[in-house]
Design an enzyme around this catalytic site. Sequence first.
Site, short mmCIF file in Angstrom:
data_model
loop_
_atom_site.label_atom_id
_atom_site.label_comp_id
_atom_site.label_asym_id
_atom_site.label_seq_id
_atom_site.Cartn_x
_atom_site.Cartn_y
_atom_site.Cartn_z
N HIS A 109 0.84 -1.20 0.00
CA HIS A 109 0.00 0.00 0.00
C HIS A 109 0.87 1.25 0.00
CE1 HIS A 109 -2.86 3.06 1.35
NE2 HIS A 109 -3.80 2.27 0.87
N GLU A 179 -4.61 1.76 -7.15
CA GLU A 179 -4.94 2.90 -6.30
C GLU A 179 -3.99 4.05 -6.62
OE1 GLU A 179 -6.74 1.73 -2.17
OE2 GLU A 179 -4.71 0.97 -2.27
#
Length: 266
Positions: A109, A179
């Site tokens: 992430h 993302e």
Amino acid sequence: MSTSGSNAGNGTIYVGVSTKMYLGYQASLRWLSEVRSIVDDRPGLAGNPPVRVFVIPSFPVLEPATRILAGSPVLLGAQNCAWGDGPLTGEVSPGMLAELGVSLVEIGHAERRKLFAEDDATVARKVRAAVGHSLTPLLCIGEPERLDAGAAAAFCVEQVRAATGGDTALLSRLVLAYEPVWAIGAQEPAPAQHVNAVLAQIRAELGPDCPLIYGGSAGPGLLPQLPGADGLFLGRFAHDAANLGRVLDEALVLAQTRGSDPRARQ
């Protein structure tokens, strides 16, 4: 959580939520119970559903989460893992996660990369460790600043290749979460036209061997605009479980459409 053979072409849609560290222990338990009720109230999510739901709570919540979700089709994920076990103080091994009933683990992430200095080599070690314990890596990819679709896709493809060491066989073991970093926590998601273009180019480069979902300020109404996506990775919006239910209803309708019309994703 098997992704072998690619779910990209069979109509399966993934809808998942990470709570990050926004919810405390008791609030997390309440939220998980609400998610369980929302899923149970939708018969289309039972059995071998066309929409796969996953939740990724904080580490201390994983053990009670397995009890709350027992018998449910909801998949349990972890927000991170170590690259091994032994003398790694403060870390959590993928082997322990597997023992707890976790089926997927979020790796790479943008916050882990920026705030905890995780580089491509670290991400690659974690991917292999997770796969070695039969966990599905939810590999997060995304350009750090706004780029055109071609440049953004090229950046993401390089992240995937770095994480897999160029081993194309690993692709069938992953779920990719696109993302764009500049859209995380923003008021609006990245424009649908941009997302679709990036996803199409990523898929053209990597092939159809793993699901490719979108995350970054995602909410209701977005999924139908993303024919190139295999689902959504939701954040704070879905910490209200009712909002998750709204997205799941959209996903169920869309899955039915895609299942009956192979051209719906093209």
